[in-house]
Motif scaffolding. Structure first.
Motif, PDB file in Angstrom:
ATOM      1  N   ALA A   1      58.152 -60.271  42.630  1.00 14.35           N
ATOM      2  CA  ALA A   1      59.281 -59.399  42.981  1.00 14.35           C
ATOM      3  C   ALA A   1      59.323 -58.183  42.064  1.00 14.35           C
ATOM      4  CB  ALA A   1      60.589 -60.187  42.889  1.00 14.35           C
ATOM      5  N   GLU A   2      59.063 -58.404  40.763  1.00 14.85           N
ATOM      6  CA  GLU A   2      59.038 -57.265  39.848  1.00 14.85           C
ATOM      7  C   GLU A   2      57.851 -56.364  40.139  1.00 14.85           C
ATOM      8  OE1 GLU A   2      58.631 -56.069  35.131  1.00 14.85           O
ATOM      9  OE2 GLU A   2      58.420 -58.163  35.743  1.00 14.85           O
ATOM     10  N   GLY A   3      56.691 -56.970  40.458  1.00 13.19           N
ATOM     11  CA  GLY A   3      55.525 -56.165  40.783  1.00 13.19           C
ATOM     12  C   GLY A   3      55.760 -55.277  41.991  1.00 13.19           C
ATOM     13  N   ALA A   4      56.373 -55.838  43.047  1.00  9.98           N
ATOM     14  CA  ALA A   4      56.651 -55.043  44.246  1.00  9.98           C
ATOM     15  C   ALA A   4      57.621 -53.908  43.936  1.00  9.98           C
ATOM     16  CB  ALA A   4      57.208 -55.956  45.332  1.00  9.98           C
ATOM     17  N   ARG A   5      58.641 -54.202  43.127  1.00 10.48           N
ATOM     18  CA  ARG A   5      59.604 -53.146  42.767  1.00 10.48           C
ATOM     19  C   ARG A   5      58.925 -52.017  41.997  1.00 10.48           C
ATOM     20  NH1 ARG A   5      61.960 -51.997  38.205  1.00 10.48           N
ATOM     21  NH2 ARG A   5      61.333 -53.961  37.196  1.00 10.48           N
ATOM     22  N   ARG A   6      58.089 -52.392  41.038  1.00 10.97           N
ATOM     23  CA  ARG A   6      57.411 -51.363  40.247  1.00 10.97           C
ATOM     24  C   ARG A   6      56.442 -50.554  41.105  1.00 10.97           C
ATOM     25  NH1 ARG A   6      57.374 -51.217  34.745  1.00 10.97           N
ATOM     26  NH2 ARG A   6      58.595 -52.783  33.629  1.00 10.97           N
ATOM     27  N   TRP A   7      55.788 -51.213  42.049  1.00  9.06           N
ATOM     28  CA  TRP A   7      54.842 -50.497  42.907  1.00  9.06           C
ATOM     29  C   TRP A   7      55.574 -49.456  43.759  1.00  9.06           C
ATOM     30  CZ3 TRP A   7      50.237 -53.787  44.954  1.00  9.06           C
ATOM     31  CH2 TRP A   7      49.152 -52.957  45.251  1.00  9.06           C
ATOM     32  N   VAL A   8      56.728 -49.835  44.259  1.00  7.76           N
ATOM     33  CA  VAL A   8      57.544 -48.885  45.020  1.00  7.76           C
ATOM     34  C   VAL A   8      57.885 -47.670  44.164  1.00  7.76           C
ATOM     35  CG1 VAL A   8      59.865 -48.564  45.978  1.00  7.76           C
ATOM     36  CG2 VAL A   8      58.485 -50.546  46.668  1.00  7.76           C
ATOM     37  N   GLU A   9      58.248 -47.917  42.909  1.00  6.33           N
ATOM     38  CA  GLU A   9      58.601 -46.818  42.005  1.00  6.33           C
ATOM     39  C   GLU A   9      57.398 -45.918  41.724  1.00  6.33           C
ATOM     40  OE1 GLU A   9      60.075 -48.860  38.619  1.00  6.33           O
ATOM     41  OE2 GLU A   9      62.054 -49.276  39.497  1.00  6.33           O
ATOM     42  N   GLU A  10      56.233 -46.524  41.492  1.00 11.73           N
ATOM     43  CA  GLU A  10      55.040 -45.730  41.190  1.00 11.73           C
ATOM     44  C   GLU A  10      54.644 -44.875  42.390  1.00 11.73           C
ATOM     45  OE1 GLU A  10      53.356 -45.611  38.245  1.00 11.73           O
ATOM     46  OE2 GLU A  10      54.743 -47.020  37.303  1.00 11.73           O
ATOM     47  N   LEU A  11      54.708 -45.470  43.580  1.00 13.46           N
ATOM     48  CA  LEU A  11      54.349 -44.724  44.782  1.00 13.46           C
ATOM     49  C   LEU A  11      55.325 -43.575  44.999  1.00 13.46           C
ATOM     50  CD1 LEU A  11      52.136 -45.134  47.015  1.00 13.46           C
ATOM     51  CD2 LEU A  11      53.969 -46.060  48.434  1.00 13.46           C
ATOM     52  N   SER A  12      56.586 -43.823  44.734  1.00 16.01           N
ATOM     53  CA  SER A  12      57.600 -42.785  44.952  1.00 16.01           C
ATOM     54  C   SER A  12      57.460 -41.630  43.977  1.00 16.01           C
ATOM     55  CB  SER A  12      59.007 -43.394  44.804  1.00 16.01           C
ATOM     56  OG  SER A  12      59.218 -44.417  45.746  1.00 16.01           O
ATOM     57  N   SER A  13      56.953 -41.914  42.777  1.00 16.58           N
ATOM     58  CA  SER A  13      56.897 -40.871  41.746  1.00 16.58           C
ATOM     59  C   SER A  13      55.884 -39.796  42.063  1.00 16.58           C
ATOM     60  CB  SER A  13      56.558 -41.506  40.396  1.00 16.58           C
ATOM     61  OG  SER A  13      55.181 -41.831  40.326  1.00 16.58           O
ATOM     62  N   GLY A  14      54.804 -40.171  42.749  1.00 17.12           N
ATOM     63  CA  GLY A  14      53.758 -39.204  43.039  1.00 17.12           C
ATOM     64  C   GLY A  14      52.890 -38.836  41.855  1.00 17.12           C
ATOM     65  N   HIS A  15      53.005 -39.544  40.723  1.00 18.95           N
ATOM     66  CA  HIS A  15      52.190 -39.177  39.559  1.00 18.95           C
ATOM     67  C   HIS A  15      50.717 -39.448  39.848  1.00 18.95           C
ATOM     68  CE1 HIS A  15      50.723 -43.016  37.867  1.00 18.95           C
ATOM     69  NE2 HIS A  15      51.859 -43.552  38.304  1.00 18.95           N
ATOM     70  N   THR A  16      49.847 -38.796  39.127  1.00 20.30           N
ATOM     71  CA  THR A  16      48.400 -38.947  39.314  1.00 20.30           C
ATOM     72  C   THR A  16      47.722 -39.246  37.989  1.00 20.30           C
ATOM     73  OG1 THR A  16      48.105 -36.555  39.137  1.00 20.30           O
ATOM     74  CG2 THR A  16      48.345 -37.465  41.343  1.00 20.30           C
ATOM     75  N   ASP A  17      48.136 -40.322  37.380  1.00 19.17           N
ATOM     76  CA  ASP A  17      47.531 -40.796  36.144  1.00 19.17           C
ATOM     77  C   ASP A  17      47.196 -42.279  36.287  1.00 19.17           C
ATOM     78  OD1 ASP A  17      47.184 -38.747  34.230  1.00 19.17           O
ATOM     79  OD2 ASP A  17      49.359 -38.607  33.970  1.00 19.17           O
ATOM     80  N   GLU A  18      46.707 -42.864  35.208  1.00 18.54           N
ATOM     81  CA  GLU A  18      46.490 -44.301  35.158  1.00 18.54           C
ATOM     82  C   GLU A  18      47.680 -44.939  34.454  1.00 18.54           C
ATOM     83  OE1 GLU A  18      42.890 -47.145  33.614  1.00 18.54           O
ATOM     84  OE2 GLU A  18      43.855 -45.862  32.131  1.00 18.54           O
ATOM     85  N   ALA A  19      48.295 -45.924  35.084  1.00 13.24           N
ATOM     86  CA  ALA A  19      49.382 -46.682  34.470  1.00 13.24           C
ATOM     87  C   ALA A  19      48.933 -48.128  34.339  1.00 13.24           C
ATOM     88  CB  ALA A  19      50.649 -46.596  35.318  1.00 13.24           C
ATOM     89  N   VAL A  20      49.198 -48.707  33.180  1.00  9.18           N
ATOM     90  CA  VAL A  20      48.753 -50.066  32.869  1.00  9.18           C
ATOM     91  C   VAL A  20      49.984 -50.933  32.637  1.00  9.18           C
ATOM     92  CG1 VAL A  20      47.373 -51.489  31.321  1.00  9.18           C
ATOM     93  CG2 VAL A  20      46.675 -49.128  31.802  1.00  9.18           C
ATOM     94  N   PHE A  21      50.061 -52.057  33.318  1.00  6.95           N
ATOM     95  CA  PHE A  21      51.206 -52.954  33.205  1.00  6.95           C
ATOM     96  C   PHE A  21      50.782 -54.171  32.391  1.00  6.95           C
ATOM     97  CE2 PHE A  21      51.713 -50.427  36.983  1.00  6.95           C
ATOM     98  CZ  PHE A  21      52.990 -49.914  36.806  1.00  6.95           C
ATOM     99  N   LEU A  22      51.432 -54.345  31.261  1.00 12.02           N
ATOM    100  CA  LEU A  22      50.989 -55.341  30.292  1.00 12.02           C
ATOM    101  C   LEU A  22      52.177 -56.134  29.771  1.00 12.02           C
ATOM    102  CD1 LEU A  22      48.696 -56.488  28.535  1.00 12.02           C
ATOM    103  CD2 LEU A  22      49.119 -54.618  26.918  1.00 12.02           C
ATOM    104  N   GLY A  23      52.072 -57.449  29.867  1.00 14.95           N
ATOM    105  CA  GLY A  23      53.083 -58.329  29.303  1.00 14.95           C
ATOM    106  C   GLY A  23      52.587 -58.941  28.004  1.00 14.95           C
ATOM    107  N   ARG A  24      52.763 -60.248  27.855  1.00 18.54           N
ATOM    108  CA  ARG A  24      52.300 -60.929  26.652  1.00 18.54           C
ATOM    109  C   ARG A  24      50.790 -61.087  26.667  1.00 18.54           C
ATOM    110  NH1 ARG A  24      55.547 -64.365  23.974  1.00 18.54           N
ATOM    111  NH2 ARG A  24      53.800 -64.342  22.507  1.00 18.54           N
TER     112      ARG A  24
END
Length: 820
Positions: free
Chosen positions: A506-529
């Motif tokens: 659920a968090e992954g889907a929410r973040r993906w929606v945000e990234e797609l909406s932003s239109g940025h063109t960089d590399e983003a890395v999602f890292l937990g523990r």
């Protein structure tokens, strides 16, 4: 007599952390947490390589590359530096003997053109070279005895920063190299990125970085050395790379898909891809088209089965396999049926929910099928998500070159075909608002055992995204995900969670929606523990993070690691640490026979830290419970001049069902300094009842005198012992990690250092001898809370000590004495 009840002990244990949980002590079922968003940027760092004038002299190197001319020229330059070079290029067959390290030029010397396939024979050559060395390297414990060095031509900053990316396919070898330590943990691994591909620059970089690799990735631009550093980067407004028509300053949400837009997702009919498809369709109301290699599965009796019915059908089919060949065919049938069933359920479920999710057949590695998919969407999709991927887990020596190329092909050729389809018609290019690559932590930071080719494909995808953005002006972003909890192509979830924490879908889907909406063109890395599976050499990669919650733990692991000399995973570690008198407060505190010395508590901590790396196979959940047969030769703790060299060796194995690690520490001349056996269990040590002893035999103890050891009292101030009731009680001053070490992340102790030093002080005072002797402890039990002991209580003869915290027994030392 004072007692502490079971209830109080349990209550306290819940508040206090276990004593030094093993490196592997992460609960897979609970290892899911929100992730942080990181970006990686190049940072200039000085060169601190070997001091030798000819570091490559006598080194036997296999030089691999697809440009025979470049290989020959570099071989000549390396030979001038003393290296013994064996070549492997299109003009020279691979020799499997006579070399100890690999220098991989791969596709260096070529500039990428969309659709180039030169990487395929280059990757085949690399695979064959590594596989030919695999068995020798995997059984070699000497750390850095064998080295794999990959050269890339990404602009000198690993594809990041300003400037074009000449050869993005170097990302294949960057991802491959960063995953190698998972399977070859004693090998030296380094990726060197250059802004020039000439023989002189290559040879100079190899000479600098080969002998003692310090970082996973090193870049040289205009002669300056850089490394990549990751730092938190919350999602912000669109950046400078967004094309003019989507420039910064547009109203929020302008980049997001709308009801009239189409999102095309390669490989999006199952797993993570379909989770994203549902999120996009639900959030934006857009049309989402997912793809698969075959036609849309038709509903049949098997796909209509519920979970219990499908499990029963699976058992019946497996029972029908009479021969190994038949069983293999049945398993493939079941796997395909499971995939088809999932696709059917996903699509019919979306239709029932009123979501606009359609399916198209499209193998992204087939240019004709990609063109057909785009043609079916009219003037083309506004958003393209390249999600397709293969994860075929197996150790690298068990993979064929063909299977490695096939895994990478999905990412590399798939991306090239998507870009070619976008550029094929002007209306498609004008309609495209974003091409989003689905990358992975496996490429950015190294994947699991069995994922070397998967990591290679994902890291190549990120670098190709930079290339398409900067060279073609396309709006491309790359999102590097960890494992989504029980979703995606990862075949073994319980193993994956040992590497990094998983992501709630659920968090992954929410973040993906945000990234797609932003239109940025960089590399983003999602890292937990960061999980349990970590080789000593990988600290060089994971350590280059800022703002990460695991930094204290990673720096603590590194603090006592020293220079690793030998490492056998699941078996042993040998390393050397050189301490300098006065370098930290704790190294200015103690004197032995009037000479500056290392405190016993520091030597003990150094011994215990070795157990973090010598773990049982499978990384079970373990906690340090006891130290047995501890010996510390006090005279060996004295500095020789300004330094003391500690040669540490740790070897692990099961004894009577317990995982035990035997640790020895010796000085520069081989003199004994310390020895101890670390004993681990599947739960922390627990003492439900503590009896504080009364010393009714004080006369049997030698009178206090001036001992052979002394303390300045700055770090470990002394409080007088209380003997008012005939016993011996010592109230301990609080000592924080920062009181001991002047480092950014001072490591937490395993056992309260003030308690260790107080015991040593009292035993030293009441022992009659002419020189510093050997401290021995038969058994030291550590319970939760032993990191911060508040009071010590001693028995007759000071041979038994109990430590308490808030009235709860957290420490028991038995058989404490000084002997000659």
């Amino acid at each position: 007599m004072t007692t502490t009840g079971t209830a109080a002990h349990h209550e306290a244990a819940q508040r206090w952390p276990a004593v030094r949980p093993h490196l592997s002590s992460f609960d897979p079922d609970a290892f899911v947490r929100p992730v942080d968003r990181f970006v990686w940027e190049p940072v200039q760092v000085p060169y601190t390589g070997p001091e030798s004038d000819r570091p490559l002299a006598g080194r036997r190197l296999l030089l691999v590359g697809e440009s025979a001319g470049l290989v020959a020229a570099v071989a000549e330059r390396l030979g001038e530096r003393g290296a013994l070079v064996v070549r492997s290029d299109p003009d020279t067959a691979l020799r499997t003997d006579g070399w100890d390290g690999i220098v991989d030029l791969n596709v260096m010397g070529s500039t990428y053109e969309l659709g180039d396939t030169l990487w395929q024979p280059a990757l085949t050559r690399t695979t064959e070279a590594i596989r030919s060395a695999y068995q020798r390297w995997v059984t070699e414990p000497r750390f850095g005895r064998h080295v794999y060095l990959a050269l890339t031509h990404l602009g000198g900053l690993a594809g990041h920063g300003e400037g074009e990316v000449p050869q993005p396919l170097g990302g294949i070898w960057a991802g491959l190299a960063k995953c190698l330590p998972r399977e070859l943990p004693a090998a030296g691994i380094v990726v060197v990125d250059l802004d020039r591909a000439d023989p002189a620059s290559i040879a100079e970089a190899v000479e600098r970085e080969y002998v003692r690799p310090e970082h996973f990735e090193v870049g040289y631009r205009e002669g300056l050395r850089h490394v990549l550093v990751g730092h938190p980067a919350p999602l912000g407004p669109p950046d400078r790379h967004v094309p003019d028509e989507h420039a910064p300053g547009m109203p929020p949400g302008k980049h997001a898909p709308g009801p009239d837009d189409t999102v095309l997702i390669t490989g999006g009919a199952r797993g993570v891809g379909f989770a994203a498809a549902r999120a996009f369709a639900e959030t934006f109301g857009c049309r989402v088209v997912v793809t698969g290699r075959g036609e849309r599965p038709a509903a049949d009796e098997v796909s209509a089965l519920g979970d219990e019915g499908f499990a029963a059908w699976r058992r019946r089919r497996l029972a029908q396999g009479r021969t190994p060949r038949e069983l293999a065919l049945v398993r493939r049938e079941i796997h395909r049926a499971q995939e088809d069933r999932t696709v059917c359920r996903n699509l019919t479920g979306a239709e029932a929910d009123g979501l606009r999710i359609d399916y198209l057949r499209c193998d992204c590695t087939d240019a004709a099928q990609v063109e057909q998919a785009f043609a079916a969407l009219g003037e083309g999709p506004e958003f393209v998500i390249h999600n397709a991927g293969i994860d075929d887990p197996a150790r690298f020596d068990r993979k064929t070159a063909e299977s490695v190329v096939r895994t990478v092909d999905v990412k590399v050729t798939g991306f090239a075909n998507l870009v070619a389809a976008v550029l094929a018609r002007p209306e498609r290019r004008s309609r495209l608002r974003l091409l989003s690559n689905v990358g992975s932590l496996a490429g950015r930071m190294g994947g699991m055992v069995g994922q070397i080719d998967y990591a290679a494909g994902n890291e190549a995808l990120a670098r190709m995204g930079f290339w398409a953005r900067d060279n073609l002006g396309l709006p491309v972003q790359t999102l590097c995900w960890p494992t989504w909890e029980r979703l995606g192509v990862i075949a073994n979830y319980s193993a994956a969670v040992r590497y990094v924490s998983t992501l709630d879908p659920a968090e992954g889907a929410r973040r993906w929606v945000e990234e797609l909406s932003s239109g940025h063109t960089d590399e983003a890395v999602f890292l937990g523990r960061i999980g349990a599976v970590l080789a000593p050499g990988q600290l060089r990669g994971f350590g280059l993070l800022t703002g990460h919650p695991d930094l204290p733990r990673l720096h603590a692991l590194d603090h006592h690691l020293g220079e690793v000399e030998e490492y056998e995973i699941f078996r042993s570690l040998r390393s050397t640490t050189r301490l300098r008198a006065g370098q930290h407060p704790c190294l200015s505190e103690v004197r032995v026979d009037a000479a500056p010395a290392v405190p016993v508590s520091v030597a003990l901590e150094h011994a215990v830290a070795a157990g973090d790396w010598v773990v049982p196979e499978g990384w079970p959940l373990l906690h340090l419970r006891e130290l047995r047969n501890l010996q510390v030769h006090l005279g060996g703790l004295r500095f020789t001049g300004e330094h003391l060299t500690l040669h540490r060796e740790a070897r692990g194995g099961y004894t009577d069902g317990e995982w035990c690690v035997d640790v020895t520490i010796r000085g520069a001349e081989g003199t004994d300094i310390a020895a101890v056996t670390l004993v681990y269990g599947d739960r922390p040590a627990e003492r439900t009842r503590t009896t504080v002893p009364v010393d009714d035999g004080a006369s049997s103890r030698p009178a206090a005198r001036s001992g052979r050891l002394s303390w300045s009292g700055v770090v470990f101030p002394e409080k007088p012992a209380d003997r008012s009731e005939g016993g011996l009680r010592i109230d301990l001053p609080p000592v924080e990690p920062a009181d001991l070490w002047t480092v950014p992340f001072p490591p937490d102790p395993t056992l309260a250092p003030a308690a260790v030093e107080a015991i040593v002080r009292e035993v030293d005072r009441h022992s009659v001898r002419d020189a510093a002797c050997t401290l021995t402890v038969r058994r030291l039990v550590l319970c939760p809370g032993a990191q911060r002991v508040e009071h010590l209580h001693a028995t007759v003869g000071l041979d038994r000590w109990t430590g308490t915290r808030e009235g709860v027994g957290v420490l028991l030392a038995e058989g404490v004495r000084l002997r000659d």
